[in-house]
Design a protein around this motif. Sequence first.
Motif, short mmCIF file in Angstrom:
data_model
loop_
_atom_site.label_atom_id
_atom_site.label_comp_id
_atom_site.label_asym_id
_atom_site.label_seq_id
_atom_site.Cartn_x
_atom_site.Cartn_y
_atom_site.Cartn_z
N LEU A 3 0.98 -1.31 0.02
CA LEU A 3 -0.01 0.00 -0.29
C LEU A 3 1.00 1.27 0.15
CD1 LEU A 3 -2.92 -0.76 2.38
CD2 LEU A 3 -3.11 -0.14 0.04
N VAL A 4 1.99 1.31 0.93
CA VAL A 4 2.99 2.33 0.71
C VAL A 4 3.62 2.54 -0.43
CG1 VAL A 4 4.92 3.21 1.83
CG2 VAL A 4 3.33 2.22 3.37
N LEU A 5 3.98 1.63 -1.06
CA LEU A 5 4.56 1.60 -2.41
C LEU A 5 3.71 2.03 -3.38
CD1 LEU A 5 7.16 -1.18 -1.97
CD2 LEU A 5 7.89 1.15 -1.40
N ASP A 6 2.39 1.89 -3.27
CA ASP A 6 1.42 1.95 -4.35
C ASP A 6 0.98 3.36 -4.39
OD1 ASP A 6 1.45 -0.65 -5.40
OD2 ASP A 6 -0.21 -1.15 -4.49
N HIS A 7 0.79 4.08 -3.00
CA HIS A 7 0.35 5.42 -2.97
C HIS A 7 1.21 6.30 -2.74
CE1 HIS A 7 -3.94 4.04 -2.95
NE2 HIS A 7 -3.45 3.12 -2.54
N ARG A 8 2.82 5.96 -2.53
CA ARG A 8 3.73 7.12 -2.28
C ARG A 8 4.64 6.88 -3.35
NH1 ARG A 8 6.78 8.71 1.95
NH2 ARG A 8 5.80 10.49 1.25
N PRO A 9 4.46 7.33 -4.55
CA PRO A 9 5.45 7.14 -5.67
C PRO A 9 6.81 7.49 -5.45
CG PRO A 9 3.82 8.75 -6.10
CD PRO A 9 3.31 7.90 -5.15
N SER A 10 6.87 8.60 -4.35
CA SER A 10 8.37 9.13 -4.36
C SER A 10 9.27 8.22 -3.14
CB SER A 10 7.89 10.61 -3.61
OG SER A 10 7.22 10.57 -2.38
N CYS A 11 8.31 7.48 -2.49
CA CYS A 11 9.01 6.42 -1.39
C CYS A 11 9.55 5.21 -2.28
CB CYS A 11 7.93 6.12 -0.54
SG CYS A 11 8.45 4.71 0.65
N ALA A 12 11.00 5.09 -1.93
CA ALA A 12 11.72 3.96 -2.63
C ALA A 12 12.05 2.92 -1.57
CB ALA A 12 13.30 4.47 -2.92
N ARG A 13 11.63 3.20 -0.23
CA ARG A 13 11.76 2.01 0.86
C ARG A 13 10.83 2.06 1.98
NH1 ARG A 13 18.13 2.51 2.47
NH2 ARG A 13 17.49 4.41 3.42
N VAL A 14 10.42 0.97 2.28
CA VAL A 14 9.70 0.98 3.46
C VAL A 14 10.52 0.46 4.63
CG1 VAL A 14 7.64 0.08 4.63
CG2 VAL A 14 7.48 0.66 2.10
N VAL A 15 10.59 0.83 5.82
CA VAL A 15 11.50 0.50 6.62
C VAL A 15 10.73 0.31 8.19
CG1 VAL A 15 13.55 2.02 5.76
CG2 VAL A 15 11.91 2.99 7.77
N ALA A 16 11.33 -0.51 8.98
CA ALA A 16 10.76 -0.59 10.20
C ALA A 16 12.12 -1.15 11.16
CB ALA A 16 10.09 -2.06 10.11
N GLU A 17 11.91 -1.01 12.62
CA GLU A 17 12.95 -0.92 13.68
C GLU A 17 12.38 -2.01 14.65
OE1 GLU A 17 12.05 1.23 15.87
OE2 GLU A 17 10.62 2.33 14.59
N PRO A 18 12.02 -3.27 14.48
CA PRO A 18 11.62 -3.87 15.71
C PRO A 18 12.92 -4.19 16.66
CG PRO A 18 12.04 -5.34 13.83
CD PRO A 18 12.09 -3.90 13.32
N ASP A 19 12.36 -4.19 18.01
CA ASP A 19 13.36 -4.87 18.89
C ASP A 19 13.99 -6.29 18.49
OD1 ASP A 19 14.43 -5.79 21.49
OD2 ASP A 19 13.49 -4.20 22.26
N LEU A 20 15.16 -6.16 18.53
CA LEU A 20 15.99 -7.34 18.17
C LEU A 20 15.79 -8.64 19.16
CD1 LEU A 20 19.79 -6.51 17.70
CD2 LEU A 20 18.26 -7.74 16.08
N ARG A 21 15.21 -8.30 20.32
CA ARG A 21 14.52 -9.51 21.32
C ARG A 21 13.27 -10.01 20.92
NH1 ARG A 21 13.45 -6.26 26.53
NH2 ARG A 21 12.79 -4.82 24.92
N ASN A 22 12.48 -9.31 19.99
CA ASN A 22 11.41 -9.65 19.42
C ASN A 22 11.54 -10.44 18.05
OD1 ASN A 22 8.62 -10.02 18.72
ND2 ASN A 22 8.10 -7.93 19.03
N THR A 23 12.09 -11.72 18.39
CA THR A 23 12.53 -12.58 17.12
C THR A 23 11.27 -12.76 16.28
OG1 THR A 23 12.37 -14.59 18.65
CG2 THR A 23 14.61 -13.64 18.21
N PRO A 24 9.87 -13.21 16.98
CA PRO A 24 8.92 -13.30 15.95
C PRO A 24 8.42 -12.44 15.05
CG PRO A 24 8.38 -14.19 18.21
CD PRO A 24 9.49 -13.35 18.27
N SER A 25 8.70 -11.17 15.65
CA SER A 25 8.38 -9.93 14.87
C SER A 25 9.51 -9.73 13.69
CB SER A 25 8.50 -8.56 15.72
OG SER A 25 8.27 -7.60 15.00
N VAL A 26 10.85 -9.78 14.02
CA VAL A 26 11.82 -9.86 12.97
C VAL A 26 11.63 -10.85 11.92
CG1 VAL A 26 14.30 -10.01 12.64
CG2 VAL A 26 13.53 -8.96 14.60
N SER A 27 11.22 -12.12 12.37
CA SER A 27 10.92 -13.24 11.55
C SER A 27 9.65 -12.57 10.45
CB SER A 27 10.74 -14.43 12.20
OG SER A 27 10.24 -15.54 11.36
N ALA A 28 8.91 -12.20 11.07
CA ALA A 28 7.53 -11.83 10.22
C ALA A 28 8.03 -10.99 9.23
CB ALA A 28 6.51 -11.23 11.15
#
Length: 238
Positions: free
Chosen positions: A181-206
């Motif tokens: 959705l972000v990439l479809d609606h934000r043509p000026s955006c080349a990257r979607v980023v996130a910064e989950p806690d390293l301890r949250n391994t299920p989140s990083v895996s997702a």
Amino acid sequence: MPPTDASTDAGTESAASGADCADTLDLRLPDELIALLADSDGRADTADNDLLDGVGGWGPVTTSAGVFQLVPVRLARDLPMISRWMNDPAVAAFWELAGPEDVTAAHLRTQLDGDGRSVPCLGVLDGMPMSYWEIYRADLDPLARHYPSRPHDTGIHLLIGGVVDRGRGLGTSLLRDVADLVLDHRPSCARVVAEPDLRNTPSVSAFLSAGFRFSAELELPDKRAALMVRDRALRAVL
């Protein structure tokens, strides 16, 4: 800086409690859905008052999990439910917003009363609010001091509200859908980023399963994080 990501697919392995069901099932009524999608207060729900190309106007999309839509938060309507989610121990461990509703309200108001660089949203799946999202301009966020940001980098945070929706791949699916959705609606955006806690391994895996790549470890003021990146250029292959 927006808060640390909560678990996406993680959570307790027990069945959903009655309280979890109350957070979701009581909002299936047609009148509630109409109210959820209505732009009655004209502030956070408008499509043109943020720095993210109008998140509120992106509309519903059909996904593998059902019809999904990001609906900007309205405090009076959504605070009780979001606060209940924040008080789930699995969520509180990473968002650190447990406590009375005032704690969550203060966090939401910072975004709602800001300049539109961060938009808090409910994730509505098949008419049922089931997740909380923050879509934000990572290049305008304090996060940008900790990694080589690029103009219009867009960040996302996610928590899955109900225990019944965790641990079955739904977070992975929705992370990919929202990044699209972000990439479809934000043509000026080349990257979607996130910064989950390293301890949250299920989140990083997702995030990895949703087509994000691990870019770096970041030492942030409140956590050690995994910088996850989904590149527009690699969208078709990851």
